[in-house]
Design a protein around this motif. Sequence first.
Motif, PDB file in Angstrom:
ATOM      1  N   LYS A  51      97.321  66.427  64.160  1.00  0.00           N
ATOM      2  CA  LYS A  51      97.673  66.687  65.553  1.00  0.00           C
ATOM      3  C   LYS A  51      98.652  65.634  66.066  1.00  0.00           C
ATOM      4  N   TYR A  52      99.767  66.093  66.609  1.00  0.00           N
ATOM      5  CA  TYR A  52     100.729  65.203  67.257  1.00  0.00           C
ATOM      6  C   TYR A  52     100.986  65.696  68.674  1.00  0.00           C
ATOM      7  N   GLU A  53     101.018  64.774  69.626  1.00  0.00           N
ATOM      8  CA  GLU A  53     101.262  65.137  71.007  1.00  0.00           C
ATOM      9  C   GLU A  53     102.342  64.229  71.597  1.00  0.00           C
ATOM     10  N   ASN A  54     103.156  64.808  72.460  1.00  0.00           N
ATOM     11  CA  ASN A  54     104.100  64.084  73.311  1.00  0.00           C
ATOM     12  C   ASN A  54     104.902  63.021  72.569  1.00  0.00           C
ATOM     13  N   GLU A  55     104.698  61.724  72.913  1.00  0.00           N
ATOM     14  CA  GLU A  55     105.497  60.645  72.340  1.00  0.00           C
ATOM     15  C   GLU A  55     105.334  60.558  70.833  1.00  0.00           C
ATOM     16  N   GLN A  56     104.099  60.788  70.333  1.00  0.00           N
ATOM     17  CA  GLN A  56     103.865  60.779  68.890  1.00  0.00           C
ATOM     18  C   GLN A  56     104.729  61.827  68.208  1.00  0.00           C
ATOM     19  N   LEU A  57     104.784  63.017  68.808  1.00  0.00           N
ATOM     20  CA  LEU A  57     105.569  64.105  68.235  1.00  0.00           C
ATOM     21  C   LEU A  57     107.057  63.757  68.227  1.00  0.00           C
ATOM     22  N   ASP A  58     107.520  63.125  69.295  1.00  0.00           N
ATOM     23  CA  ASP A  58     108.931  62.729  69.359  1.00  0.00           C
ATOM     24  C   ASP A  58     109.266  61.744  68.245  1.00  0.00           C
ATOM     25  N   ASN A  59     108.378  60.775  68.010  1.00  0.00           N
ATOM     26  CA  ASN A  59     108.627  59.776  66.967  1.00  0.00           C
ATOM     27  C   ASN A  59     108.673  60.409  65.589  1.00  0.00           C
ATOM     28  N   ILE A  60     107.702  61.276  65.303  1.00  0.00           N
ATOM     29  CA  ILE A  60     107.659  61.896  63.980  1.00  0.00           C
ATOM     30  C   ILE A  60     108.811  62.887  63.810  1.00  0.00           C
ATOM     31  N   TYR A  61     109.245  63.482  64.917  1.00  0.00           N
ATOM     32  CA  TYR A  61     110.361  64.434  64.848  1.00  0.00           C
ATOM     33  C   TYR A  61     111.653  63.737  64.428  1.00  0.00           C
ATOM     34  N   GLN A  62     111.854  62.524  64.917  1.00  0.00           N
ATOM     35  CA  GLN A  62     113.048  61.774  64.526  1.00  0.00           C
ATOM     36  C   GLN A  62     113.021  61.452  63.024  1.00  0.00           C
ATOM     37  N   LYS A  63     111.854  61.099  62.515  1.00  0.00           N
ATOM     38  CA  LYS A  63     111.719  60.847  61.076  1.00  0.00           C
ATOM     39  C   LYS A  63     111.942  62.141  60.291  1.00  0.00           C
ATOM     40  N   PHE A  64     111.442  63.246  60.842  1.00  0.00           N
ATOM     41  CA  PHE A  64     111.623  64.554  60.209  1.00  0.00           C
ATOM     42  C   PHE A  64     113.110  64.893  60.089  1.00  0.00           C
ATOM     43  N   LEU A  65     113.878  64.660  61.154  1.00  0.00           N
ATOM     44  CA  LEU A  65     115.307  64.982  61.132  1.00  0.00           C
ATOM     45  C   LEU A  65     116.046  64.152  60.084  1.00  0.00           C
ATOM     46  N   LYS A  66     115.692  62.876  59.975  1.00  0.00           N
ATOM     47  CA  LYS A  66     116.346  62.018  58.977  1.00  0.00           C
ATOM     48  C   LYS A  66     116.082  62.530  57.564  1.00  0.00           C
ATOM     49  N   LEU A  67     114.828  62.932  57.318  1.00  0.00           N
ATOM     50  CA  LEU A  67     114.486  63.456  55.997  1.00  0.00           C
ATOM     51  C   LEU A  67     115.152  64.799  55.763  1.00  0.00           C
ATOM     52  N   ALA A  68     115.187  65.650  56.797  1.00  0.00           N
ATOM     53  CA  ALA A  68     115.793  66.977  56.662  1.00  0.00           C
ATOM     54  C   ALA A  68     117.291  66.886  56.381  1.00  0.00           C
ATOM     55  N   ASP A  69     117.927  65.811  56.867  1.00  0.00           N
ATOM     56  CA  ASP A  69     119.348  65.619  56.579  1.00  0.00           C
ATOM     57  C   ASP A  69     119.576  65.310  55.100  1.00  0.00           C
ATOM     58  N   LYS A  70     118.550  64.715  54.456  1.00  0.00           N
ATOM     59  CA  LYS A  70     118.673  64.365  53.039  1.00  0.00           C
ATOM     60  C   LYS A  70     118.296  65.529  52.134  1.00  0.00           C
ATOM     61  N   LYS A  71     117.399  66.377  52.622  1.00  0.00           N
ATOM     62  CA  LYS A  71     116.928  67.513  51.828  1.00  0.00           C
ATOM     63  C   LYS A  71     117.261  68.813  52.561  1.00  0.00           C
ATOM     64  N   LYS A  72     117.526  69.862  51.814  1.00  0.00           N
ATOM     65  CA  LYS A  72     117.881  71.133  52.440  1.00  0.00           C
ATOM     66  C   LYS A  72     116.687  71.765  53.153  1.00  0.00           C
ATOM     67  N   GLU A  73     115.506  71.672  52.525  1.00  0.00           N
ATOM     68  CA  GLU A  73     114.312  72.289  53.087  1.00  0.00           C
ATOM     69  C   GLU A  73     113.145  71.309  53.023  1.00  0.00           C
ATOM     70  N   ILE A  74     112.279  71.369  54.032  1.00  0.00           N
ATOM     71  CA  ILE A  74     111.118  70.493  54.107  1.00  0.00           C
ATOM     72  C   ILE A  74     109.855  71.321  53.898  1.00  0.00           C
ATOM     73  N   ASN A  75     109.020  70.923  52.929  1.00  0.00           N
ATOM     74  CA  ASN A  75     107.786  71.661  52.660  1.00  0.00           C
ATOM     75  C   ASN A  75     106.563  70.862  53.114  1.00  0.00           C
TER      76      ASN A  75
END
Length: 501
Positions: A347-371
Amino acid sequence: MQNNKIFIFDTTLRDGEQVPGCQLNTVEKIQVAKQLETLGVDIIEAGFPVSSPGDFNSVVEISKAVTWPIICALTRAVEKDIDIAVEALKYAKHKRIHTGIGTSDCHIKYKFNSNREEILETAIRAVKYAKRYVEDVEFYAEDAGRTDNEYLARIIEASIKAGATVVNIPDTNGYCLPGEFGNKIKYLFENVKGIENVIVSCHCHNDLGMATANTMEAILNGVRQAEVTINGIGERAGNTSLEEIAMILKCHQHLGLQTNINTQKIYSTSRMVSSLMNMPIQPNKAIVGRNAFAHSSGIHQDGMLKNKNTYEIMDPTDVGIDENSILLTARSGRAALKHRFSALGIKYENEQLDNIYQKFLKLADKKKEINDDDLMILAGIDRKHNHHIKLEFLQFTSGFGIKPVASIGLNIAGEKFEACATGSGPVDASINAMKKILTNRQMLMKELTIQSINKGSDDICKVHIQVENEGRLYYGFSANTDVVVATVEAYLDCINKFVIN
Protein backbone atom coordinates in the motif's frame (compact mmCIF):
# COMPACT_ATOMS: atom_id res chain seq x y z
CA MET A 1 -12.49 -32.82 17.47
CA GLN A 2 -13.49 -34.22 14.10
CA ASN A 3 -14.57 -31.83 11.33
CA ASN A 4 -13.55 -30.79 7.85
CA LYS A 5 -11.96 -27.44 8.77
CA ILE A 6 -8.16 -27.25 8.77
CA PHE A 7 -7.01 -24.32 10.87
CA ILE A 8 -3.97 -22.52 9.45
CA PHE A 9 -1.48 -21.49 12.13
CA ASP A 10 1.11 -19.21 10.56
CA THR A 11 4.48 -18.91 12.28
CA THR A 12 6.26 -16.79 9.65
CA LEU A 13 6.74 -14.03 12.23
CA ARG A 14 8.20 -16.39 14.84
CA ASP A 15 9.79 -19.56 13.46
CA GLY A 16 10.12 -18.10 9.97
CA GLU A 17 11.90 -15.05 11.28
CA GLN A 18 14.55 -17.18 12.96
CA VAL A 19 16.45 -17.41 9.67
CA PRO A 20 19.84 -15.77 10.37
CA GLY A 21 19.98 -12.22 9.07
CA CYS A 22 16.33 -12.02 8.00
CA GLN A 23 14.79 -10.31 11.02
CA LEU A 24 12.02 -7.79 10.47
CA ASN A 25 11.40 -4.60 12.39
CA THR A 26 8.06 -3.98 14.11
CA VAL A 27 6.61 -1.92 11.25
CA GLU A 28 7.45 -4.68 8.76
CA LYS A 29 5.98 -7.34 11.06
CA ILE A 30 2.73 -5.41 11.28
CA GLN A 31 2.67 -5.18 7.48
CA VAL A 32 3.05 -8.96 7.20
CA ALA A 33 0.49 -9.61 9.95
CA LYS A 34 -2.13 -7.51 8.18
CA GLN A 35 -1.43 -9.37 4.95
CA LEU A 36 -1.79 -12.71 6.77
CA GLU A 37 -5.17 -11.51 8.05
CA THR A 38 -6.22 -10.66 4.48
CA LEU A 39 -4.94 -14.06 3.34
CA GLY A 40 -7.28 -15.76 5.82
CA VAL A 41 -4.84 -17.18 8.37
CA ASP A 42 -6.66 -18.38 11.50
CA ILE A 43 -3.81 -18.04 14.02
CA ILE A 44 -0.76 -15.76 13.82
CA GLU A 45 2.18 -16.73 16.02
CA ALA A 46 3.48 -13.21 16.52
CA GLY A 47 6.69 -13.95 18.42
CA PHE A 48 8.51 -15.22 21.49
CA PRO A 49 8.02 -12.24 23.86
CA VAL A 50 10.58 -13.20 26.52
CA SER A 51 13.37 -13.53 23.95
CA SER A 52 13.89 -9.78 23.41
CA PRO A 53 12.27 -6.36 23.91
CA GLY A 54 11.81 -6.21 20.12
CA ASP A 55 9.86 -9.46 20.05
CA PHE A 56 7.75 -8.34 23.02
CA ASN A 57 6.91 -5.04 21.32
CA SER A 58 6.08 -6.77 18.05
CA VAL A 59 3.53 -9.02 19.76
CA VAL A 60 1.98 -5.96 21.42
CA GLU A 61 1.73 -3.99 18.19
CA ILE A 62 0.51 -6.92 16.07
CA SER A 63 -2.18 -7.54 18.70
CA LYS A 64 -3.37 -3.99 18.16
CA ALA A 65 -3.15 -4.11 14.37
CA VAL A 66 -5.20 -7.19 13.46
CA THR A 67 -8.80 -8.00 14.30
CA TRP A 68 -10.11 -11.50 13.78
CA PRO A 69 -7.12 -13.94 13.80
CA ILE A 70 -6.00 -15.44 17.09
CA ILE A 71 -2.69 -13.90 18.18
CA CYS A 72 -0.36 -16.49 19.68
CA ALA A 73 2.76 -15.96 21.79
CA LEU A 74 5.36 -18.69 22.28
CA THR A 75 6.83 -19.55 25.69
CA ARG A 76 8.90 -22.22 27.34
CA ALA A 77 7.37 -24.12 30.25
CA VAL A 78 8.58 -21.36 32.54
CA GLU A 79 6.35 -19.08 34.61
CA LYS A 80 8.36 -15.93 33.74
CA ASP A 81 7.93 -16.67 30.02
CA ILE A 82 4.20 -17.04 30.48
CA ASP A 83 3.91 -13.84 32.55
CA ILE A 84 5.66 -11.84 29.84
CA ALA A 85 3.55 -13.45 27.10
CA VAL A 86 0.37 -12.51 28.98
CA GLU A 87 1.55 -8.90 29.17
CA ALA A 88 2.44 -8.85 25.46
CA LEU A 89 -1.00 -10.19 24.51
CA LYS A 90 -3.00 -7.69 26.56
CA TYR A 91 -4.35 -5.89 23.45
CA ALA A 92 -5.17 -9.02 21.45
CA LYS A 93 -8.86 -9.48 20.63
CA HIS A 94 -8.33 -13.26 20.56
CA LYS A 95 -5.27 -14.57 22.39
CA ARG A 96 -3.42 -17.84 22.82
CA ILE A 97 -0.38 -18.89 24.82
CA HIS A 98 1.75 -21.58 23.17
CA THR A 99 3.79 -23.29 25.88
CA GLY A 100 5.63 -26.60 26.02
CA ILE A 101 8.78 -28.58 26.56
CA GLY A 102 11.03 -31.14 24.89
CA THR A 103 9.73 -34.70 25.30
CA SER A 104 12.19 -36.92 23.45
CA ASP A 105 14.73 -38.87 25.53
CA CYS A 106 17.45 -36.91 23.75
CA HIS A 107 16.00 -33.58 24.91
CA ILE A 108 15.19 -34.86 28.39
CA LYS A 109 18.70 -36.17 28.99
CA TYR A 110 20.94 -33.67 27.20
CA LYS A 111 18.88 -30.45 27.11
CA PHE A 112 17.23 -30.64 30.53
CA ASN A 113 19.38 -33.19 32.42
CA SER A 114 16.08 -34.50 33.75
CA ASN A 115 13.81 -37.54 33.55
CA ARG A 116 10.41 -38.32 32.07
CA GLU A 117 8.43 -37.85 35.27
CA GLU A 118 9.91 -34.42 36.00
CA ILE A 119 9.25 -33.30 32.44
CA LEU A 120 5.66 -34.52 32.72
CA GLU A 121 5.12 -32.51 35.91
CA THR A 122 6.73 -29.41 34.37
CA ALA A 123 4.39 -29.65 31.39
CA ILE A 124 1.33 -29.93 33.61
CA ARG A 125 2.39 -26.95 35.74
CA ALA A 126 3.01 -24.79 32.66
CA VAL A 127 -0.38 -25.51 31.11
CA LYS A 128 -2.19 -24.91 34.42
CA TYR A 129 -0.28 -21.67 34.96
CA ALA A 130 -1.08 -20.37 31.45
CA LYS A 131 -4.71 -21.39 31.90
CA ARG A 132 -4.98 -18.92 34.79
CA TYR A 133 -4.63 -16.07 32.33
CA VAL A 134 -6.08 -17.23 29.00
CA GLU A 135 -8.69 -19.76 28.00
CA ASP A 136 -6.89 -20.80 24.81
CA VAL A 137 -3.68 -22.68 25.68
CA GLU A 138 -1.66 -24.69 23.18
CA PHE A 139 0.83 -27.26 24.46
CA TYR A 140 3.78 -28.36 22.30
CA ALA A 141 5.78 -31.54 22.82
CA GLU A 142 9.08 -30.48 21.27
CA ASP A 143 10.80 -33.23 19.25
CA ALA A 144 7.61 -35.31 19.34
CA GLY A 145 8.81 -36.89 16.11
CA ARG A 146 11.56 -38.72 18.04
CA THR A 147 9.54 -39.19 21.23
CA ASP A 148 8.45 -42.68 22.30
CA ASN A 149 4.75 -42.95 21.39
CA GLU A 150 3.64 -44.33 24.75
CA TYR A 151 5.30 -41.50 26.70
CA LEU A 152 4.10 -38.93 24.16
CA ALA A 153 0.53 -40.15 24.67
CA ARG A 154 0.96 -39.79 28.45
CA ILE A 155 2.19 -36.22 28.29
CA ILE A 156 -0.41 -35.16 25.71
CA GLU A 157 -3.19 -36.67 27.83
CA ALA A 158 -1.85 -34.91 30.92
CA SER A 159 -1.70 -31.55 29.11
CA ILE A 160 -5.31 -31.94 27.97
CA LYS A 161 -6.38 -32.78 31.51
CA ALA A 162 -4.50 -29.68 32.73
CA GLY A 163 -6.52 -27.48 30.39
CA ALA A 164 -4.82 -27.38 26.96
CA THR A 165 -7.25 -26.56 24.15
CA VAL A 166 -4.73 -27.37 21.39
CA VAL A 167 -1.98 -30.00 21.45
CA ASN A 168 0.92 -29.61 19.03
CA ILE A 169 2.91 -32.61 17.74
CA PRO A 170 6.09 -31.17 16.19
CA ASP A 171 8.57 -33.03 14.02
CA THR A 172 11.14 -30.54 15.27
CA ASN A 173 14.13 -31.94 13.39
CA GLY A 174 12.31 -33.05 10.24
CA TYR A 175 13.29 -36.64 11.02
CA CYS A 176 10.11 -38.68 10.54
CA LEU A 177 9.07 -40.51 7.41
CA PRO A 178 5.52 -39.60 6.34
CA GLY A 179 4.06 -43.02 7.15
CA GLU A 180 5.83 -43.04 10.50
CA PHE A 181 4.52 -39.59 11.40
CA GLY A 182 1.01 -40.47 10.28
CA ASN A 183 1.07 -43.59 12.46
CA LYS A 184 2.24 -41.51 15.42
CA ILE A 185 -0.80 -39.25 15.04
CA LYS A 186 -3.06 -42.28 14.65
CA TYR A 187 -1.60 -43.80 17.83
CA LEU A 188 -2.38 -40.64 19.78
CA PHE A 189 -5.99 -40.56 18.61
CA GLU A 190 -6.38 -44.19 19.65
CA ASN A 191 -4.64 -43.91 23.03
CA VAL A 192 -5.17 -40.41 24.47
CA LYS A 193 -8.28 -39.83 26.55
CA GLY A 194 -10.00 -36.54 25.78
CA ILE A 195 -8.16 -35.96 22.50
CA GLU A 196 -11.49 -35.71 20.68
CA ASN A 197 -12.23 -32.55 22.70
CA VAL A 198 -9.18 -30.55 21.56
CA ILE A 199 -7.60 -29.48 18.31
CA VAL A 200 -4.57 -31.58 17.37
CA SER A 201 -1.85 -29.65 15.55
CA CYS A 202 1.40 -30.50 13.79
CA HIS A 203 4.53 -28.44 13.22
CA CYS A 204 6.92 -30.03 10.71
CA HIS A 205 10.41 -29.04 9.62
CA ASN A 206 11.93 -29.70 6.24
CA ASP A 207 15.41 -31.04 7.07
CA LEU A 208 14.88 -34.11 4.87
CA GLY A 209 12.46 -32.41 2.47
CA MET A 210 9.37 -34.07 3.97
CA ALA A 211 7.66 -31.25 5.89
CA THR A 212 4.69 -30.96 3.56
CA ALA A 213 4.33 -34.74 3.17
CA ASN A 214 4.44 -35.22 6.95
CA THR A 215 1.90 -32.46 7.51
CA MET A 216 -0.47 -34.02 4.98
CA GLU A 217 -0.08 -37.46 6.58
CA ALA A 218 -0.90 -35.89 9.94
CA ILE A 219 -3.99 -34.21 8.48
CA LEU A 220 -5.16 -37.47 6.91
CA ASN A 221 -4.85 -39.09 10.34
CA GLY A 222 -6.89 -36.49 12.20
CA VAL A 223 -4.79 -33.34 12.71
CA ARG A 224 -6.91 -30.23 12.23
CA GLN A 225 -4.34 -27.46 12.64
CA ALA A 226 -1.32 -27.09 10.34
CA GLU A 227 1.58 -24.92 11.52
CA VAL A 228 3.17 -23.36 8.46
CA THR A 229 5.16 -20.42 7.09
CA ILE A 230 4.99 -18.36 3.92
CA ASN A 231 7.44 -19.74 1.33
CA GLY A 232 8.37 -22.48 3.81
CA ILE A 233 10.92 -20.22 5.53
CA GLY A 234 12.28 -21.09 8.94
CA GLU A 235 15.25 -22.43 10.84
CA ARG A 236 17.67 -24.68 8.98
CA ALA A 237 15.85 -26.10 5.92
CA GLY A 238 12.61 -24.36 6.86
CA ASN A 239 9.03 -25.30 7.74
CA THR A 240 5.97 -26.61 5.98
CA SER A 241 4.86 -24.12 3.31
CA LEU A 242 1.46 -22.52 3.81
CA GLU A 243 0.92 -22.24 0.08
CA GLU A 244 1.60 -25.95 -0.48
CA ILE A 245 -0.87 -27.16 2.17
CA ALA A 246 -3.55 -24.70 1.04
CA MET A 247 -3.29 -25.71 -2.61
CA ILE A 248 -3.00 -29.44 -1.91
CA LEU A 249 -6.31 -29.29 -0.06
CA LYS A 250 -7.86 -27.14 -2.79
CA CYS A 251 -6.71 -29.47 -5.57
CA HIS A 252 -7.77 -32.61 -3.69
CA GLN A 253 -11.32 -31.58 -2.92
CA HIS A 254 -12.34 -35.25 -2.66
CA LEU A 255 -10.74 -35.21 0.79
CA GLY A 256 -13.57 -32.97 1.96
CA LEU A 257 -11.15 -30.70 3.86
CA GLN A 258 -11.16 -26.91 3.70
CA THR A 259 -9.13 -23.95 4.90
CA ASN A 260 -10.07 -20.32 5.31
CA ILE A 261 -7.24 -19.27 2.97
CA ASN A 262 -8.08 -16.94 0.10
CA THR A 263 -5.69 -18.61 -2.31
CA GLN A 264 -5.77 -15.66 -4.71
CA LYS A 265 -3.77 -13.74 -2.07
CA ILE A 266 -0.99 -16.36 -1.95
CA TYR A 267 1.21 -14.85 -4.66
CA SER A 268 1.16 -11.31 -3.27
CA THR A 269 1.81 -12.56 0.27
CA SER A 270 4.70 -14.69 -0.93
CA ARG A 271 6.31 -11.80 -2.75
CA MET A 272 5.83 -9.43 0.20
CA VAL A 273 7.58 -11.80 2.62
CA SER A 274 10.37 -12.48 0.14
CA SER A 275 10.90 -8.76 -0.40
CA LEU A 276 10.78 -7.72 3.27
CA MET A 277 13.10 -10.52 4.38
CA ASN A 278 15.42 -10.20 1.38
CA MET A 279 15.05 -13.93 0.78
CA PRO A 280 14.82 -14.94 -2.88
CA ILE A 281 12.35 -17.67 -3.83
CA GLN A 282 13.98 -20.49 -5.75
CA PRO A 283 12.58 -20.62 -9.31
CA ASN A 284 11.34 -24.22 -8.94
CA LYS A 285 9.54 -23.59 -5.62
CA ALA A 286 6.10 -25.21 -5.69
CA ILE A 287 3.15 -22.84 -6.15
CA VAL A 288 5.04 -19.52 -5.97
CA GLY A 289 8.34 -20.10 -7.81
CA ARG A 290 9.04 -18.28 -11.06
CA ASN A 291 8.90 -21.57 -12.99
CA ALA A 292 5.88 -23.04 -11.19
CA PHE A 293 3.65 -22.41 -14.23
CA ALA A 294 6.34 -22.28 -16.94
CA HIS A 295 6.55 -24.90 -19.66
CA SER A 296 9.68 -25.20 -21.81
CA SER A 297 9.49 -28.80 -23.01
CA GLY A 298 8.07 -29.10 -26.53
CA ILE A 299 5.84 -32.00 -25.50
CA HIS A 300 4.53 -30.01 -22.52
CA GLN A 301 3.93 -26.91 -24.62
CA ASP A 302 2.03 -28.92 -27.23
CA GLY A 303 -0.15 -30.46 -24.55
CA MET A 304 -0.81 -27.09 -22.91
CA LEU A 305 -1.91 -25.58 -26.21
CA LYS A 306 -4.40 -28.41 -26.68
CA ASN A 307 -5.69 -28.43 -23.11
CA LYS A 308 -4.22 -26.76 -19.99
CA ASN A 309 -5.22 -29.72 -17.83
CA THR A 310 -2.60 -31.89 -19.53
CA TYR A 311 0.23 -30.34 -17.53
CA GLU A 312 -1.39 -27.90 -15.08
CA ILE A 313 -3.41 -29.05 -12.10
CA MET A 314 -3.87 -25.45 -10.93
CA ASP A 315 -4.92 -22.28 -12.67
CA PRO A 316 -2.29 -19.56 -12.04
CA THR A 317 -5.10 -17.15 -11.20
CA ASP A 318 -6.09 -19.45 -8.30
CA VAL A 319 -2.94 -18.35 -6.45
CA GLY A 320 -3.18 -14.72 -7.55
CA ILE A 321 -0.96 -14.71 -10.62
CA ASP A 322 -2.73 -12.46 -13.09
CA GLU A 323 -1.73 -13.64 -16.54
CA ASN A 324 -3.51 -10.65 -18.08
CA SER A 325 -1.98 -7.98 -15.86
CA ILE A 326 -1.11 -4.79 -17.73
CA LEU A 327 2.61 -4.20 -18.14
CA LEU A 328 3.63 -0.76 -16.93
CA THR A 329 5.76 1.66 -18.95
CA ALA A 330 7.16 5.16 -18.51
CA ARG A 331 3.79 6.47 -19.75
CA SER A 332 1.82 4.75 -16.97
CA GLY A 333 0.27 7.03 -14.37
CA ARG A 334 0.25 6.98 -10.59
CA ALA A 335 -3.17 5.32 -10.46
CA ALA A 336 -1.99 2.32 -12.50
CA LEU A 337 1.15 2.02 -10.37
CA LYS A 338 -0.85 2.23 -7.13
CA HIS A 339 -3.30 -0.43 -8.39
CA ARG A 340 -0.52 -2.84 -9.32
CA PHE A 341 1.27 -2.38 -5.98
CA SER A 342 -2.05 -3.00 -4.22
CA ALA A 343 -2.45 -6.29 -6.13
CA LEU A 344 0.98 -7.26 -4.79
CA GLY A 345 -0.08 -6.51 -1.21
CA ILE A 346 1.81 -3.20 -0.95
CA LYS A 347 0.00 0.00 0.00
CA TYR A 348 1.28 3.44 -0.99
CA GLU A 349 -0.52 6.69 -0.24
CA ASN A 350 0.03 10.34 -1.13
CA GLU A 351 3.67 11.40 -0.54
CA GLN A 352 4.87 7.78 -0.40
CA LEU A 353 3.29 7.14 -3.79
CA ASP A 354 4.91 10.26 -5.25
CA ASN A 355 8.36 9.14 -4.06
CA ILE A 356 8.02 5.61 -5.42
CA TYR A 357 6.56 6.95 -8.67
CA GLN A 358 9.71 8.97 -9.32
CA LYS A 359 11.82 5.84 -8.81
CA PHE A 360 9.43 3.95 -11.09
CA LEU A 361 9.90 6.52 -13.89
CA LYS A 362 13.70 6.31 -13.65
CA LEU A 363 13.56 2.53 -13.93
CA ALA A 364 10.98 2.65 -16.73
CA ASP A 365 13.31 4.92 -18.71
CA LYS A 366 15.95 2.17 -18.54
CA LYS A 367 13.59 -0.70 -19.35
CA LYS A 368 10.83 -0.83 -21.96
CA GLU A 369 8.35 -2.60 -19.68
CA ILE A 370 8.04 -2.95 -15.90
CA ASN A 371 6.76 -6.24 -14.44
CA ASP A 372 5.81 -7.41 -10.96
CA ASP A 373 9.39 -8.44 -10.11
CA ASP A 374 10.56 -4.93 -10.96
CA LEU A 375 7.87 -3.44 -8.70
CA MET A 376 8.86 -5.65 -5.76
CA ILE A 377 12.45 -4.51 -6.27
CA LEU A 378 11.33 -0.88 -6.28
CA ALA A 379 9.50 -1.45 -3.00
CA GLY A 380 12.66 -2.96 -1.52
CA ILE A 381 14.85 -0.12 -2.75
CA ASP A 382 12.37 2.44 -1.41
CA ARG A 383 12.93 1.20 2.14
CA LYS A 384 16.59 2.28 1.99
CA HIS A 385 15.85 5.98 2.45
CA ASN A 386 16.09 5.37 6.22
CA HIS A 387 19.55 3.81 6.01
CA HIS A 388 22.25 5.14 8.33
CA ILE A 389 24.88 4.64 5.60
CA LYS A 390 24.04 5.59 2.01
CA LEU A 391 25.93 5.31 -1.26
CA GLU A 392 26.72 8.77 -2.64
CA PHE A 393 28.66 7.69 -5.72
CA LEU A 394 30.61 4.77 -7.15
CA GLN A 395 33.09 4.92 -10.00
CA PHE A 396 35.20 1.99 -11.16
CA THR A 397 37.58 1.11 -13.96
CA SER A 398 38.28 -2.42 -15.10
CA GLY A 399 39.07 -4.36 -18.21
CA PHE A 400 41.38 -6.88 -19.80
CA GLY A 401 45.02 -6.28 -18.87
CA ILE A 402 44.41 -3.46 -16.38
CA LYS A 403 44.15 -3.37 -12.60
CA PRO A 404 40.56 -2.80 -11.41
CA VAL A 405 40.22 0.44 -9.41
CA ALA A 406 37.15 1.83 -7.60
CA SER A 407 36.33 5.16 -5.97
CA ILE A 408 33.42 5.32 -3.57
CA GLY A 409 31.57 7.99 -1.63
CA LEU A 410 29.47 7.21 1.45
CA ASN A 411 27.09 9.36 3.43
CA ILE A 412 27.17 8.25 7.08
CA ALA A 413 24.49 10.00 9.12
CA GLY A 414 24.93 13.17 7.03
CA GLU A 415 28.74 13.17 7.01
CA LYS A 416 30.44 12.37 3.70
CA PHE A 417 33.49 10.14 3.19
CA GLU A 418 35.47 9.08 0.12
CA ALA A 419 38.03 6.33 -0.56
CA CYS A 420 39.76 4.55 -3.42
CA ALA A 421 41.10 0.99 -3.70
CA THR A 422 42.14 -1.74 -6.11
CA GLY A 423 40.96 -5.35 -6.20
CA SER A 424 40.74 -8.54 -8.21
CA GLY A 425 37.67 -7.16 -10.00
CA PRO A 426 35.36 -4.12 -9.88
CA VAL A 427 33.22 -5.59 -7.06
CA ASP A 428 36.26 -6.51 -4.97
CA ALA A 429 37.81 -3.08 -5.56
CA SER A 430 34.55 -1.33 -4.58
CA ILE A 431 34.19 -3.32 -1.37
CA ASN A 432 37.86 -2.75 -0.50
CA ALA A 433 37.29 0.99 -0.90
CA MET A 434 34.20 0.77 1.30
CA LYS A 435 36.16 -1.06 4.01
CA LYS A 436 38.73 1.76 4.05
CA ILE A 437 35.96 4.04 5.30
CA LEU A 438 34.30 1.54 7.63
CA THR A 439 37.48 0.53 9.44
CA ASN A 440 35.71 -0.18 12.74
CA ARG A 441 33.82 -3.19 11.39
CA GLN A 442 34.96 -6.74 10.68
CA MET A 443 32.96 -7.87 7.65
CA LEU A 444 33.21 -11.12 5.75
CA MET A 445 31.11 -11.88 2.68
CA LYS A 446 29.72 -15.41 3.03
CA GLU A 447 27.42 -15.65 0.04
CA LEU A 448 26.62 -13.72 -3.14
CA THR A 449 23.65 -14.48 -5.41
CA ILE A 450 22.95 -12.55 -8.62
CA GLN A 451 19.65 -13.04 -10.44
CA SER A 452 18.32 -11.58 -13.66
CA ILE A 453 14.57 -11.06 -13.91
CA ASN A 454 14.17 -11.35 -17.67
CA LYS A 455 16.56 -11.80 -20.54
CA GLY A 456 18.39 -8.94 -22.15
CA SER A 457 21.42 -6.71 -21.63
CA ASP A 458 19.21 -3.88 -20.28
CA ASP A 459 17.64 -6.07 -17.60
CA ILE A 460 17.66 -5.25 -13.93
CA CYS A 461 19.57 -7.70 -11.75
CA LYS A 462 18.82 -8.66 -8.16
CA VAL A 463 21.72 -9.18 -5.78
CA HIS A 464 21.41 -11.00 -2.45
CA ILE A 465 24.41 -10.98 -0.10
CA GLN A 466 25.13 -12.66 3.19
CA VAL A 467 27.73 -10.95 5.40
CA GLU A 468 29.15 -12.11 8.73
CA ASN A 469 29.85 -9.52 11.42
CA GLU A 470 31.02 -10.47 14.91
CA GLY A 471 29.76 -14.01 14.51
CA ARG A 472 26.27 -13.02 13.27
CA LEU A 473 24.90 -13.34 9.74
CA TYR A 474 23.07 -10.55 7.93
CA TYR A 475 21.26 -10.62 4.60
CA GLY A 476 21.33 -7.68 2.20
CA PHE A 477 19.53 -6.97 -1.03
CA SER A 478 19.63 -4.49 -3.88
CA ALA A 479 18.88 -4.24 -7.57
CA ASN A 480 20.18 -2.18 -10.43
CA THR A 481 20.83 -2.43 -14.14
CA ASP A 482 24.52 -2.24 -13.15
CA VAL A 483 25.56 -5.43 -11.36
CA VAL A 484 28.51 -3.79 -9.56
CA VAL A 485 26.35 -0.99 -8.16
CA ALA A 486 23.70 -3.52 -7.11
CA THR A 487 26.31 -5.63 -5.31
CA VAL A 488 27.77 -2.66 -3.42
CA GLU A 489 24.29 -1.46 -2.41
CA ALA A 490 23.39 -4.97 -1.20
CA TYR A 491 26.58 -5.03 0.87
CA LEU A 492 25.61 -1.67 2.37
CA ASP A 493 22.15 -3.05 3.10
CA CYS A 494 23.86 -5.68 5.28
CA ILE A 495 26.05 -3.12 6.99
CA ASN A 496 23.04 -0.97 7.84
CA LYS A 497 21.69 -3.88 9.88
CA PHE A 498 24.77 -3.84 12.12
CA VAL A 499 24.73 -1.77 15.28
CA ILE A 500 26.67 1.28 14.18
CA ASN A 501 28.69 2.72 17.06
